[in-house]
Design an enzyme around this catalytic site. Structure first.
Site, PDB file in Angstrom:
ATOM      1  CB  CYS A  22     -38.394  68.691  31.905  1.00 42.35           C
ATOM      2  SG  CYS A  22     -38.788  70.057  30.793  1.00 42.35           S
ATOM      3  CG  HIS A 131     -35.979  72.239  33.630  1.00 40.50           C
ATOM      4  ND1 HIS A 131     -35.840  70.962  33.151  1.00 40.50           N
ATOM      5  CD2 HIS A 131     -35.845  72.155  34.979  1.00 40.50           C
ATOM      6  CE1 HIS A 131     -35.611  70.133  34.160  1.00 40.50           C
ATOM      7  NE2 HIS A 131     -35.622  70.833  35.276  1.00 40.50           N
ATOM      8  CG  ASN A 146     -34.773  69.610  38.750  1.00 45.32           C
ATOM      9  OD1 ASN A 146     -34.774  69.121  37.619  1.00 45.32           O
ATOM     10  ND2 ASN A 146     -34.460  70.864  38.971  1.00 45.32           N
TER      11      ASN A 146
END
Length: 337
Positions: A22, A131, A146
Site C-alpha cells: 500500500c 495501511h 485508496n
C-alpha cells in the site's frame, strides 16, 4: 501554495492493492504515475537504517551507550519497513523528496490552515494500522486513491473537509504533500509494475457505481470505525436516556406520595363509591331473601291439606275393601253349606 495538478491527458492513475504494497501505491498515486516499485522503497528503507545505525554508533560515548546498544542489538532487522511490508513515514518522505515534495503533518504549525481549507492543497497521504492511501486533486477534482478500492472515488470539496475530519477523529495520521508535482507521466510505463491502470473520470465513476453493492476491505474498516463511534454515541445516549427516565420516575413517585394531589382524591372517591355500591347490593339481596322466605312459608301452610284428603280417600277405599272382603267370604261359606 497550490501546485498545478497533473494532467496526463485528463486520465487518472490508480493502483489496485497488491500484497501489502500500500505504501508503493500511495506514493505512485500521489505522483500520478508508476514512478516507484517495492524494491525502490526497500532500498530507501535500507539506506535509512544504515544512516540511523551510524548516527547511533557515533553518538556521545556516555549518553548513547544504552540507547545505541538496544538499537543495534536488534541485528539486521529494519526500523523503516516491517516484515509485513509496512514502510515508515520516513521512507515515503524520502521517496517524495526525490521530486522536491515536502511531507508535512497536518497537526504541525507548518501545515497552516490546510486543516480548515483542505481544498487549497494538492495531495494528502494517510496512515492507520499498516495501511497507506492517498487523497489527490487531479485536474481540479478531488479523488480518494485508496488502493483497496477498484477505482478512484470522487470527492466533492465539501465532503473532502468532512472526510479528513472523520479520518483525523478516527486516529488516522494525515500529512499534506506540497511542492511541484510531476505534470506528465509517459504512458509507456503503464503496466510496468503490473497493478497500475489509467482511467477516465467517467470510467472511475462507472466502476465505483457498479461496485457499490460489494464492500471493499477498506470500506469494512471504515464502517467498523464508524460503528465503534456510533456505539460510543449510542452508549452515551442510552446513559442519558436512563438518567432522564430515572428522573421522570422519581417525579411521578413524588407526585403519588402527595396525599392532596389528584390521584389521592380520585382514590378516595373511588373507594367511597365502591362502599355505597356494596351497601346497596347487600340491602337488595336482604329484601330478596326476606320475600322468598315469606313465599316459602305460605307454600308450606297450603301443602299439608292435600295429603290429608289423599289419606282420607285411601283409608275410605281401604275400609271399603276390608268391609267387602268378609261379605264375600261369608257368601262363599253359605254356598258350601
Amino acid at each position: 501554495m497550490e501546485a498545478a495538478a497533473a494532467s496526463n491527458g485528463g486520465l487518472l492513475y490508480h493502483e489496485v492493492q497488491e500484497g501489502k504494497l500500500c505504501a508503493v501505491h500511495c506514493v505512485n498515486t500521489a505522483l500520478q504515475g508508476p514512478f516507484f516499485s517495492e524494491f525502490d522503497l526497500a532500498a530507501l528503507a535500507a539506506d535509512l537504517d544504515q544512516r540511523e545505525r551510524q548516527v547511533m554508533s557515533e553518538g556521545a560515548p556516555g549518553a548513547a551507550t544504552t540507547a545505541a546498544g538496544d538499537f543495534l542489538a536488534e541485528g539486521e532487522g529494519s526500523h523503516n519497513v516491517s516484515l509485513g511490508g509496512d514502510f515508515s513515514i520516513q521512507v515515503l518522505q524520502k521517496a517524495l523528496e526525490v521530486w522536491d515534495l515536502q511531507v508535512i503533518p497536518l497537526d504541525s504549525p507548518a501545515a497552516g490552515s490546510c486543516l480548515f481549507d483542505p481544498e487549497l492543497e494538492t495531495a494528502f497521504i494517510c496512515h492507520l494500522q499498516d495501511h497507506w492511501f492517498c487523497i489527490r486533486k487531479v485536474n481540479g477534482e478531488w479523488y480518494n486513491f485508496n488502493s483497496l478500492y477498484p477505482a478512484p472515488e470522487h470527492l466533492s470539496k465539501f465532503y473532502l473537509s468532512a472526510f479528513i475530519d472523520t479520518l483525523k477523529g478516527s486516529g488516522w495520521s494525515i500529512f499534506a504533500v506540497r511542492g511541484n508535482f510531476p505534470k506528465e507521466c509517459p504512458m509507456a510505463t503503464e503496466g510496468s509494475n503490473g497493478f497500475g491502470q489509467w482511467l477516465t473520470p467517467d470510467d472511475a465513476r462507472r466502476i465505483t457505481a457498479s461496485c457499490n453493492q460489494v464492500q471493499t476491505p477498506t470500506q469494512q474498516v471504515d464502517n467498523s470505525l464508524a460503528a465503534d463511534q456510533s456505539a460510543e454515541m449510542s452508549e452515551m445516549d442510552m446513559i442519558a436516556a436512563q438518567q432522564e427516565e430515572a428522573d421522570l420516575n422519581a417525579a411521578i413517585a413524588a407526585s403519588l406520595m402527595d396525599t392532596g394531589g389528584p390521584f389521592a382524591s380520585y382514590s378516595a372517591a373511588h373507594e367511597e363509591s365502591r362502599s355505597h355500591d356494596a351497601f346497596a347490593s347487600e340491602s337488595a339481596s336482604g329484601e330478596v331473601s326476606k320475600g322468598s322466605n315469606l313465599e316459602q312459608q305460605g307454600a308450606n301452610k297450603s301443602e299439608p291439606s292435600e295429603p290429608r284428603s289423599d289419606n282420607v280417600q285411601e283409608s275410605a277405599s281401604g275400609g271399603n275393601a276390608v268391609q267387602n272382603t268378609p261379605s264375600l267370604e261369608g257368601q262363599e261359606s253359605i254356598k258350601e253349606d
